[in-house]
Design an enzyme around this catalytic site. Structure first.
Site, short mmCIF file in Angstrom:
data_model
loop_
_atom_site.label_atom_id
_atom_site.label_comp_id
_atom_site.label_asym_id
_atom_site.label_seq_id
_atom_site.Cartn_x
_atom_site.Cartn_y
_atom_site.Cartn_z
N TYR A 49 0.82 -1.21 0.00
CA TYR A 49 0.00 0.00 0.00
C TYR A 49 0.86 1.27 0.00
O TYR A 49 0.40 2.32 0.49
CB TYR A 49 -0.94 -0.01 1.21
CG TYR A 49 -2.22 -0.82 1.00
CD1 TYR A 49 -3.08 -0.55 -0.07
CD2 TYR A 49 -2.57 -1.84 1.87
CE1 TYR A 49 -4.25 -1.28 -0.26
CE2 TYR A 49 -3.75 -2.58 1.69
CZ TYR A 49 -4.58 -2.27 0.63
OH TYR A 49 -5.75 -2.99 0.44
N PHE A 57 -5.20 7.32 7.31
CA PHE A 57 -5.64 5.97 7.70
C PHE A 57 -4.58 4.90 7.40
O PHE A 57 -4.84 3.72 7.61
CB PHE A 57 -6.95 5.63 6.99
CG PHE A 57 -6.89 5.71 5.47
CD1 PHE A 57 -6.35 4.66 4.73
CD2 PHE A 57 -7.34 6.83 4.80
CE1 PHE A 57 -6.29 4.73 3.34
CE2 PHE A 57 -7.28 6.92 3.41
CZ PHE A 57 -6.74 5.85 2.68
N ARG A 85 -12.75 -5.23 -10.39
CA ARG A 85 -13.12 -4.12 -9.51
C ARG A 85 -14.64 -3.94 -9.45
O ARG A 85 -15.20 -3.56 -8.43
CB ARG A 85 -12.47 -2.81 -9.99
CG ARG A 85 -10.94 -2.84 -9.98
CD ARG A 85 -10.33 -2.28 -8.75
NE ARG A 85 -10.61 -0.88 -8.55
CZ ARG A 85 -10.11 -0.18 -7.52
NH1 ARG A 85 -9.33 -0.78 -6.61
NH2 ARG A 85 -10.40 1.09 -7.37
N THR A 91 -15.17 1.32 -2.91
CA THR A 91 -14.29 1.21 -1.73
C THR A 91 -15.07 1.25 -0.42
O THR A 91 -14.80 0.46 0.49
CB THR A 91 -13.26 2.37 -1.75
OG1 THR A 91 -12.61 2.37 -3.02
CG2 THR A 91 -12.24 2.21 -0.65
N ARG A 102 -18.36 -6.27 -1.81
CA ARG A 102 -18.43 -5.34 -0.67
C ARG A 102 -19.88 -4.93 -0.38
O ARG A 102 -20.27 -4.77 0.78
CB ARG A 102 -17.57 -4.11 -0.94
CG ARG A 102 -16.07 -4.40 -0.87
CD ARG A 102 -15.26 -3.22 -1.39
NE ARG A 102 -13.82 -3.40 -1.27
CZ ARG A 102 -12.94 -2.67 -1.95
NH1 ARG A 102 -13.34 -1.74 -2.80
NH2 ARG A 102 -11.63 -2.89 -1.78
N HIS A 115 -9.33 -6.81 -1.73
CA HIS A 115 -8.55 -5.85 -2.53
C HIS A 115 -8.49 -6.31 -3.97
O HIS A 115 -8.38 -7.51 -4.23
CB HIS A 115 -7.11 -5.76 -2.00
CG HIS A 115 -6.14 -5.20 -3.01
ND1 HIS A 115 -5.97 -3.86 -3.21
CD2 HIS A 115 -5.31 -5.81 -3.90
CE1 HIS A 115 -5.08 -3.67 -4.18
NE2 HIS A 115 -4.66 -4.84 -4.61
P1 GTP Z 1 -8.06 -1.75 -2.33
O1 GTP Z 1 -8.62 -2.68 -3.36
O2 GTP Z 1 -7.93 -2.34 -0.96
O3 GTP Z 1 -6.79 -1.07 -2.82
O4 GTP Z 1 -9.20 -0.63 -2.17
P2 GTP Z 1 -9.59 0.52 -3.19
O5 GTP Z 1 -8.69 0.50 -4.38
O6 GTP Z 1 -11.06 0.42 -3.41
O7 GTP Z 1 -9.29 1.83 -2.31
P3 GTP Z 1 -7.87 2.56 -2.05
O8 GTP Z 1 -6.77 1.91 -2.81
O9 GTP Z 1 -8.08 4.01 -2.21
O10 GTP Z 1 -7.66 2.28 -0.49
C1 GTP Z 1 -7.08 1.07 -0.04
C2 GTP Z 1 -7.79 0.62 1.21
O11 GTP Z 1 -7.58 1.57 2.24
C3 GTP Z 1 -9.32 0.53 1.09
O12 GTP Z 1 -9.75 -0.69 0.56
C4 GTP Z 1 -9.74 0.68 2.53
O13 GTP Z 1 -9.63 -0.56 3.24
C5 GTP Z 1 -8.71 1.65 3.06
N1 GTP Z 1 -9.22 3.02 3.01
C6 GTP Z 1 -9.35 3.81 1.90
N2 GTP Z 1 -9.87 5.00 2.23
C7 GTP Z 1 -10.07 4.96 3.57
C8 GTP Z 1 -10.57 5.91 4.53
O14 GTP Z 1 -10.95 7.02 4.19
N3 GTP Z 1 -10.62 5.49 5.83
C9 GTP Z 1 -10.20 4.25 6.22
N4 GTP Z 1 -10.27 3.91 7.52
N5 GTP Z 1 -9.72 3.35 5.36
C10 GTP Z 1 -9.66 3.70 4.06
MG MG Z 2 -6.61 0.44 -4.23
#
Ligand code: GTP
Ligand code: MG
Length: 148
Positions: A49, A57, A85, A91, A102, A115
């Site tokens: 990440y 976060f 996706r 998300t 989800r 993920h």
């Molecule tokens: P991933 O498939 O896990 O990468 O999720 P995503 O691509 O839909 O979202 P992103 O890459 O922006 O964020 C990665 C992960 O961080 C998310 O799946 C969440 O678990 C966490 N996350 C993202 N935004 C937030 C937030 O605003 N608050 C919190 N607590 N967790 C967040």
């Molecule tokens: Mg992501």
């Protein structure tokens, strides 16, 4: 063929959603090319990440990912990055459509079960990170019943 990296997060494993999630990708017509149950350490989760390291976060996210075993997978098929996706959903699970993983199984953004790589470029990087040995090489004998 296009490949993506999919990970069932520790909450998905704890809640017994592994079979259900794998089943959705299989039934859609994607092919499983890599699979392992693995508990990752903090430096590894931070690498996965790393794009989010400046986010408030980030620490909580890393704690979440290292809190138990995850199921790391490579899935292959036409459009699998974007369509994977879509199967996963938005998300924030309260905004994810019902019918998505989800949308059907989660509430909080910090416990969103799964993920999926967000681009072909990220998928290549994430597969190299999680599967340095490379994905498996096999072809489904049903391929021409799914792909024209
Ligand atoms: P991933 O498939 O896990 O990468 O999720 P995503 O691509 O839909 O979202 P992103 O890459 O922006 O964020 C990665 C992960 O961080 C998310 O799946 C969440 O678990 C966490 N996350 C993202 N935004 C937030 C937030 O605003 N608050 C919190 N607590 N967790 C967040
Ligand atoms: Mg992501």
């Amino acid at each position: 063929a296009e490949q993506t990296f999919i990970m069932i997060k520790p909450d998905g494993v704890q809640r017994g959603l592994v079979g259900e999630i794998i089943s959705r990708f299989e039934k859609k017509g994607f092919y499983l090319k890599g699979l392992k149950l693995i508990t990752v350490d903090r430096p590894f989760a931070e690498r996965h990440y790393s794009d989010l390291s400046a986010k408030p976060f980030f620490n909580g996210l890393v704690e979440y990912i290292i809190s138990g075993p995850v199921v790391a997978m490579v899935w292959e098929g036409k459009g699998v990055v974007a369509t994977g996706r879509k199967l996963i959903g938005a998300t924030n699970p309260l905004a994810s459509e019902p019918g998505t993983i989800r949308g059907d199984f989660a509430i909080d953004i910090g416990r969103n079960v799964i993920h999926g790589s967000d681009s072909v470029e990220s998928a290549t990087k994430e597969i190299a990170l999680w599967f340095p040995e490379g994905p498996a090489n096999w072809q489904s004998s049903l391929h021409s019943w799914i792909y024209e």
